[in-house]
Write an enzyme that holds these catalytic residues in place. Structure first.
Site, PDB file in Angstrom:
ATOM      1  N   ILE A 104      84.104 -28.702  23.909  1.00 42.96           N
ATOM      2  CA  ILE A 104      84.210 -28.914  22.456  1.00 42.96           C
ATOM      3  C   ILE A 104      82.815 -28.868  21.827  1.00 42.96           C
ATOM      4  CG2 ILE A 104      84.074 -31.454  22.461  1.00 42.96           C
ATOM      5  CD1 ILE A 104      86.483 -31.363  20.461  1.00 42.96           C
TER       6      ILE A 104
ATOM      7  N   TYR B 252      92.115 -45.860  30.090  1.00 42.97           N
ATOM      8  CA  TYR B 252      91.680 -44.677  30.836  1.00 42.97           C
ATOM      9  C   TYR B 252      92.528 -44.494  32.097  1.00 42.97           C
ATOM     10  CZ  TYR B 252      88.600 -41.922  33.916  1.00 42.97           C
ATOM     11  OH  TYR B 252      88.084 -40.994  34.785  1.00 42.97           O
TER      12      TYR B 252
ATOM     13  N   LEU C 259      80.528 -28.849  30.022  1.00 40.26           N
ATOM     14  CA  LEU C 259      79.161 -29.352  29.808  1.00 40.26           C
ATOM     15  C   LEU C 259      78.977 -30.772  30.335  1.00 40.26           C
ATOM     16  CD1 LEU C 259      78.477 -28.055  26.176  1.00 40.26           C
ATOM     17  CD2 LEU C 259      77.916 -26.972  28.361  1.00 40.26           C
TER      18      LEU C 259
END
Ligand code: NAD
Ligand code: AKB
Length: 318
Positions: free
Chosen positions: A40, A146, A15
């Site tokens: 999720i 990250y 998504l």
């Protein structure tokens, strides 16, 4: 290795910004029912995800990934679930958990079910000590959590290939510019938001300095690069297959704003750098993608002007 459960495709994090475009391309390529979207989050409101099979799946649940792969006859996973740089630096523990833990889960499932995997890396693998035009083999010393998770992801991919023969491929994506889904909490999000503001209010307050130069790519090019890499014969891919630099664009925030101004009369942009400036400053201005170009023969179609035209017409169409 045993045979995979089938020929179908699973997309994790479907998504998100890339998932939305990749899902559409994969469903055109393989057929609607052959591509299982997962995230999720629930798919309500995401028209592209709702058009075909969708499952709620947390990538930290290895057994669930294996069950979905067996139940849906999956042979290939595009693993997109992750936290991006800005969100990740706000919650480093969650960033490590999802980005590293999720990659381990997918690779464990791949080992168990003989799956082929696409697991993206990022230009965030580079840190301030890399050259401003980063080469494929430039030093990887990221200063963001990250970036660290992306270096670890590449190392895990190599490890699973060497130890267990898992075919894992990846691209060090630059900042990706698209209109079908919002950007997902990264540093390069300004290059997406600026278009929506230009066409909405006519003004954008940019969170990086005007001279901030980063590697960037239009999403359509990123999708063709991804599919080209996944279709490339294994024997043509060398030691970098877990994280290729790819040929891409490089422009400053000011150059982007000026290209938009030339098309949208009255558009104005001012600059108010926030914490994301530090992440941007730690990344290269541009990257050398010649190894990817040589090994799997890919180069982008969209230059800056073509990308700006495509974004404006894509957003305007709604
Ligand atoms: P995004 O943030 O837009 O989407 C990520 C998706 O993952 C979201 O839909 C989110 O709900 C989902 N997710 C989060 N935690 C999850 C979990 N535990 N289980 C399952 N799903 C979960 O990200 P994106 O821009 O689509 O990026 C996809 C991948 O590409 C990431 O690995 C990212 O690091 C990499 N990448 C993206 C860019 C870019 O500019 N978009 C650049 C470089 C690398
Ligand atoms: C981000 O800004 O975090 C991403 C990336 C370059 O990895 N777009």
């Amino acid at each position: 290795m045993s045979d995979p459960p089938g020929d179908n495709v699973l997309v994790t994090g479907a998504l998100g910004q890339i998932g939305t475009d990749l899902l559409e391309a994969l469903r055109i390529k393989h057929g609607l029912s052959s591509v299982i979207a997962s995230d999720i989050r629930h798919s309500e409101g995401n028209k592209i995800a709702e058009d075909g099979p969708f499952v709620v799946l947390d990538v930290l649940e290895t057994e669930e990934i294996i069950r979905v792969c067996i139940d849906h006859g999956v042979g290939t996973v595009y693993h997109l679930a992750a936290l991006l740089s800005a969100t990740g630096e706000r919650d480093p523990d969650l960033c490590r958990k999802v980005n590293v833990g999720g990659t381990v889960s997918v690779l464990e499932a791949a080992k168990e079910c003989s799956l082929k995997v696409f697991s993206p890396s990022s230009i965030a693998v580079f840190g301030p000590d890399a050259p401003k035009h980063a080469l494929q083999d430039s030093i990887l010393n990221p200063t963001t959590v990250y970036g660290e998770t992306k270096v670890t992801g590449e190392a895990l991919a190599k490890d699973y290939r060497n130890k267990y023969g898992v075919d894992v491929r990846g691209i060090r994506y630059p900042g990706l510019i698209s209109y079908k889904a919002p950007a997902g909490g990264g540093t390069t999000d300004y290059a997406v938001e600026i278009f929506h503001s230009a066409l909405g209010s006519g003004h954008y307050q940019c969170f990086v300095r005007p001279d901030t130069r980063l590697p960037m790519l239009y999403m359509e090019d990123a999708i063709t690069a991804t599919l080209t890499l996944m279709d490339a014969p294994s024997e043509s891919l060398g030691i970098w297959k877990a994280g290729y630099n790819i040929p891409c664009l490089s422009f400053t925030a000011k150059e982007l704003a000026e290209a938009i101004s030339r098309r949208i009369e009255g558009f104005s942009c001012d600059y108010s750098p926030d914490v994301r400036q530090r992440y941007a400053d730690s990344w290269p201005d541009s990257i050398d993608g010649s190894i990817a170009h040589r090994e799997w023969d890919w180069s982008p179609n969209f230059d800056l002007d073509e990308m700006v035209d495509a974004m404006i017409s894509g957003i305007s169409r709604g």
